[in-house]
Every structure is written in structure tokens, then in C-alpha cells.
Scaffold this motif. Structure first.
Motif, PDB file in Angstrom:
ATOM      1  N   SER A 234       0.835  -1.112  -0.187  1.00  0.00           N
ATOM      2  CA  SER A 234      -0.101   0.140  -0.160  1.00  0.00           C
ATOM      3  C   SER A 234       0.892   1.317   0.125  1.00  0.00           C
ATOM      4  CB  SER A 234      -1.098   0.035   1.252  1.00  0.00           C
ATOM      5  OG  SER A 234      -1.473   1.169   1.153  1.00  0.00           O
ATOM      6  N   ARG A 236       3.798   1.571  -1.143  1.00  0.00           N
ATOM      7  CA  ARG A 236       4.587   1.749  -2.459  1.00  0.00           C
ATOM      8  C   ARG A 236       3.702   2.360  -3.522  1.00  0.00           C
ATOM      9  NH1 ARG A 236       8.294  -3.729  -3.468  1.00  0.00           N
ATOM     10  NH2 ARG A 236       9.700  -3.598  -1.344  1.00  0.00           N
ATOM     11  N   HIS A 237       2.302   1.957  -3.240  1.00  0.00           N
ATOM     12  CA  HIS A 237       1.445   2.552  -4.383  1.00  0.00           C
ATOM     13  C   HIS A 237       0.474   3.443  -4.088  1.00  0.00           C
ATOM     14  CE1 HIS A 237       2.596  -0.885  -7.161  1.00  0.00           C
ATOM     15  NE2 HIS A 237       2.517  -1.585  -5.945  1.00  0.00           N
ATOM     16  N   ARG A 239      -0.352   7.268  -4.042  1.00  0.00           N
ATOM     17  CA  ARG A 239      -0.303   8.368  -5.224  1.00  0.00           C
ATOM     18  C   ARG A 239      -0.179   9.676  -4.514  1.00  0.00           C
ATOM     19  NH1 ARG A 239      -3.411   6.729 -10.600  1.00  0.00           N
ATOM     20  NH2 ARG A 239      -3.307   4.312 -10.657  1.00  0.00           N
TER      21      ARG A 239
END
Length: 243
Positions: A234, A236-237, A239
Motif C-alpha cells: 500500500s 509503495r503504491h 499516489r
């Protein structure tokens, strides 16, 4: 070596069994079944001597057709099978041996030798299966429950490590330690690659499932919660927010 119970000796003496068995070239097929899970573990052959040894010792002995010699199941691996029941079928040409296994039955490390599934069989269509499919579809459609099975599997694996039930494959992995777990991960990763290269999605589905299971076993062995992995993914991704 555990002695077979007096009850089994009373129910089946060697003379009684031999009298009713239809031997083929001195051999009879023996199907081995887990007495608790009812899973069929393996099939091998017995002759009169291996049957005698099985009844006397309370553990499975067989006759190897390839090596032409007697063999005691688990003699080298430790995965012995303690006999709880021994029966013959109505024709007397097959034995059913119910056992409590002390580890995997298959030389590959699988719980059962019958782990290669034949795909492509016709699907059943009935009300029960339709309802089951509908229920599964309903579960899958919920984003919150899509990965619920991973949490359940993580919980089962943790329970296996705590309780170490005899004969469970997960118990076998924890008993063997991290090196064995890592070896299995390497094997499953290689088989996943082969399935993908062969463009065989059915096989890929099976291999990825095996790989994920062994990864969960590794996480439990290292005491790294699956939640930590999910949090890392979560993070790492995430935005960047736009004002």
C-alpha cells in the motif's frame, strides 16, 4: 517400533487375510488412506511377507517391484505410517490400509501421492453447484472480502505451527525448518515460471497457489505478519495527492 493393537490382531490374523486374498503373481495392491482426513495417500503392493511385517509391527511394509525387495515406509525419511485398520475388498483383490501418517506420503514432500489433478472434466450443472457459484461470485465481487482467504490461510498456518498436528504437511515443513521451506519456494517458483512460459493458465493458477501457500509458511516461520506485507504494498503504491 509401535506394535499393532490387540484389536486389529483379533480382527485380522495373517492366516485369515491370506486365505481371502486373490494374489496376482504373489502381490496385491494396497491403498493407503489417512484415518483422520480420509484422504487417499498412496498405492503400493504387498506380498505375504510385507503383509506379515505390517501386521506384526503396526506400520506399513510393501514390496518394491522395481527393486525386488521389501521396504518399510518411512524407514529413511521418518514418515512412517501407523496402521489403524486393514481391510480387503469384496473380491479380495485389493487391500485398504488406514493409517496415521507421521509426515508426507509422497517422496516429493506432498501429503498425498495423488496431487496431480487431471483438468478438463465436464462440469456438473445442478442447483447446488449453481448456488455455490453464485455465492462465490458474490464474495469475489466484494473488494473487502477478495483476499479473505489469505487471512484465513495465514491463521490456519499459524495454528499448525503452534499445535503441530501429526501427519499435516505444514507441520512437516515447520519441523524441517527454514531451509526446507525455502527449497519448496524455489521449486514452486520454478514451476510457476514453466507454467507461464507454456502459456498454460490452468497450470499457472495451481502453481501460483502453491507458491503463495509456501510464502505464507515462510512469513509465519519468520514471524512477519501478512499485514506488514500489505502495508508495504500500500505504501509503495500511494499516489501523491493533488491540490
Amino acid at each position: 517400533m509401535t506394535k499393532v493393537s490387540d484389536e486389529i490382531k483379533e480382527q485380522l490374523s495373517l492366516e485369515q487375510v491370506v486365505e481371502h486374498i486373490r494374489w496376482s503373481d504373489g502381490l496385491v495392491p494396497a491403498i493407503v488412506q489417512d484415518t483422520d482426513t480420509r484422504e487417499v495417500l498412496m498405492m503400493a503392493y504387498m506380498n505375504r511377507e510385507s503383509l506379515k511385517l505390517s501386521l506384526e509391527s503396526g506400520e506399513t511394509w510393501f514390496w518394491s517391484r522395481s527393486r525386488q525387495e521389501l521396504w518399510h515406509k518411512g524407514a529413511t525419511s521418518g514418515n512412517v505410517q501407523s496402521i489403524t485398520s486393514l481391510k480387503y475388498d469384496c473380491d479380495g483383490d485389493t487391500l485398504l490400509v488406514e493409517v496415521k501418517p507421521n509426515g508426507p506420503a509422497c517422496h516429493t514432500g506432498a501429503v498425498t501421492c495423488f496431487h496431480n489433478e487431471i483438468i478438463g472434466l465436464p462440469e456438473k450443472s445442478d442447483k447446488a453447484s449453481d448456488e455455490a457459484c453464485a455465492a462465490a461470485a458474490s464474495v469475489s465481487s466484494s473488494s473487502e472480502s477478495r483476499f479473505e482467504v489469505l487471512a484465513e490461510l495465514e491463521s490456519v498456518i499459524a495454528e499448525r505451527e503452534r499445535e503441530r498436528p501429526e501427519g499435516a504437511y505444514t507441520t512437516y515443513l515447520f519441523d524441517k525448518g527454514v531451509d526446507k521451506i525455502l527449497k519448496k519456494i524455489g521449486e514452486e517458483a520454478s514451476e510457476t515460471i514453466i507454467a507461464a512460459k507454456n502459456k498454460d493458465n490452468d497450470e499457472l493458477r495451481l502453481e501460483v497457489s502453491d507458491l503463495m501457500y509456501h510464502l505464507l509458511v515462510l512469513l509465519q516461520e519468520r514471524k512477519l505478519p501478512l499485514d506488514d506485507i500489505m502495508s508495504e504494498l500500500s505504501r509503495r503504491h500511494e499516489r501523491p495527492r493533488r491540490d
